[in-house]
Scaffold this active site. Structure first.
Site, short mmCIF file in Angstrom:
data_model
loop_
_atom_site.label_atom_id
_atom_site.label_comp_id
_atom_site.label_asym_id
_atom_site.label_seq_id
_atom_site.Cartn_x
_atom_site.Cartn_y
_atom_site.Cartn_z
N HIS A 251 -5.48 3.31 -4.66
CA HIS A 251 -4.16 3.85 -4.37
C HIS A 251 -3.13 3.33 -5.37
O HIS A 251 -2.59 2.24 -5.20
CB HIS A 251 -3.73 3.49 -2.95
CG HIS A 251 -4.44 4.26 -1.89
ND1 HIS A 251 -3.96 5.44 -1.38
CD2 HIS A 251 -5.62 4.04 -1.27
CE1 HIS A 251 -4.80 5.92 -0.47
NE2 HIS A 251 -5.83 5.09 -0.39
N CYS B 225 -8.18 8.88 -3.87
CA CYS B 225 -9.01 8.51 -2.71
C CYS B 225 -9.86 9.70 -2.26
O CYS B 225 -10.78 10.11 -2.95
CB CYS B 225 -8.14 7.94 -1.60
SG CYS B 225 -9.07 6.96 -0.39
N GLU C 176 -0.20 4.30 -5.70
CA GLU C 176 1.13 4.32 -5.09
C GLU C 176 1.33 3.21 -4.09
O GLU C 176 2.35 3.16 -3.40
CB GLU C 176 1.33 5.67 -4.38
CG GLU C 176 0.79 5.78 -2.97
CD GLU C 176 -0.72 5.70 -2.83
OE1 GLU C 176 -1.21 5.43 -1.72
OE2 GLU C 176 -1.42 5.91 -3.85
#
Length: 370
Positions: free
Chosen positions: A341, A258, A343
């Site tokens: 993202h 990001c 994760e």
């Protein structure tokens, strides 16, 4: 149950003078911020505690928020960073075995102002048409104070957001048995699940403040460097970009997510741009060009990488909705970055393989250029 008046009026005032009327939940008062929308059907607690939302008033497009309550395990940071919260309807009686409080209780505890029962579809369409804009939520008489509040709204600007959200102490250390690699996690506003994913693949992690220098990193002698997500305009982080250039010269493998993706691109001579309304939600389709496969990803960003020099790196991932850059593989340094993202929690986690790729890159060390 926290103190709550279901019939307390509240208002949204946009920078163009538009007013939306609804009802208050959470705390009372007035708050100003950049209004952005997110499209996730779940993950509202992760949104509320994601430091990337610092300085923003978040609008949920999904109509019912709070149906599974909140709990202590789903926090992506130690507190909520949003300036305000907008929903169509919130659930007073959540149903989930992990629930410890309602969304209203959470907002009250965090000192956040919310508004509900407005036409969230109309507000979302307005932002899509005219772009992200500043606004305010207030429980005061908006019509009486409209002009004074409009001046504050139009003058509002998020200042030094990364410096606000980053941890101030140097070097929190997380140990794990049978560690594979030691990662220096640069905290530009990192989500806790990035740390969890690194631990899951067997890494030790030292979380470093945003302004850490290459000398600070060199003293750690890590196997790799993670550039985290975070809030704000990447171009404003002049000192951090200079530090990242030093990290590049240091030569250890780098993985950026990001804001970290944008900062590395700028450090390598690329450019970034502000998007009209950004990508925020759990349903952004992204194509991994090396795999010739599309993944559904979780995203939260209002800026994008516009270009990267051809001799420096190649675009590795693209957004299937608008063609924007979603990832870069660098040619002459052991580094890669993604805009989304991998994760994500709560959200799709099919791109978790990128953490394994980072682990492999650390195993190969400085020989690991992609």
């Amino acid at each position: 149950m926290s103190y709550f008046k279901r019939d307390k009026r509240a208002y949204i005032l946009l920078s163009d003078g538009t007013v939306y009327e609804g009802y208050n939940f959470g705390c009372e008062g007035t708050t100003i911020g950049e209004i952005v929308f997110t499209t996730g059907m779940t993950g509202y607690q992760e949104v509320l505690t994601d430091p990337s939302y610092y300085g923003q008033i978040v609008l949920q497009t999904y109509p019912l928020i709070g149906n599974y309550g909140v709990n202590n395990d789903d926090m992506e940071s130690e507190k909520s960073w949003v300036n305000g919260y907008i929903v169509k309807e919130w659930c007073e009686e959540p149903s989930n075995f992990r629930t410890t409080a309602t969304i209203n209780d959470f907002l009250v505890k965090q000192g956040k102002i919310g508004i509900w029962d407005i036409d969230t579809r109309a507000l979302t369409r307005k932002i899509r048409e005219f772009g992200t804009m500043n606004g305010a939520i207030t429980t005061e008489d908006v019509y009486e104070k409209k002009e004074a509040l409009l001046e504050q709204i139009r003058n509002y600007k998020v200042v030094n957001p990364v410096q606000v959200v980053t941890q101030k102490k140097k070097g929190w250390f997380y140990t794990r048995e049978n560690r594979a690699n030691h990662v220096a996690l640069m905290d530009y506003g990192y989500k806790h699940n990035i740390l969890r994913m690194l631990l899951q693949i067997g890494c030790n992690v030292t979380v470093m403040p945003a302004n850490s220098t290459v000398d600070d990193i060199r003293r750690l002698n890590p196997d790799g460097i993670m550039l985290s997500n975070g809030p704000g305009n990447p171009e404003d982080n002049v000192e951090i970009i200079k530090n990242i250039q030093d990290f590049i010269a240091y030569g250890k493998p780098i993985f950026g997510i990001c804001l970290g993706h944008q900062l590395l691109a700028l450090a390598m001579g690329g450019t970034t741009r502000k998007m009209k309304y950004g990508h925020r939600g759990l349903n952004q389709p992204v194509k991994d060009l090396s795999k010739d496969r599309v993944f559904i990803t979780s995203q939260n960003h209002g800026y994008a990488v516009e270009s990267i020099p051809e001799d420096v790196g190649t675009i590795s991932h693209v957004n299937m909705n608008d063609g924007s850059c979603e990832g870069i593989a660098y040619k002459n340094i052991p580094a890669f970055t993604v805009q989304f993202h991998p994760e994500a929690s709560a959200g799709p986690n099919d791109t978790g393989y990128l953490f394994e790729r980072f682990s492999d890159l650390m195993e190969r060390g400085q020989q690991g250029c992609l």
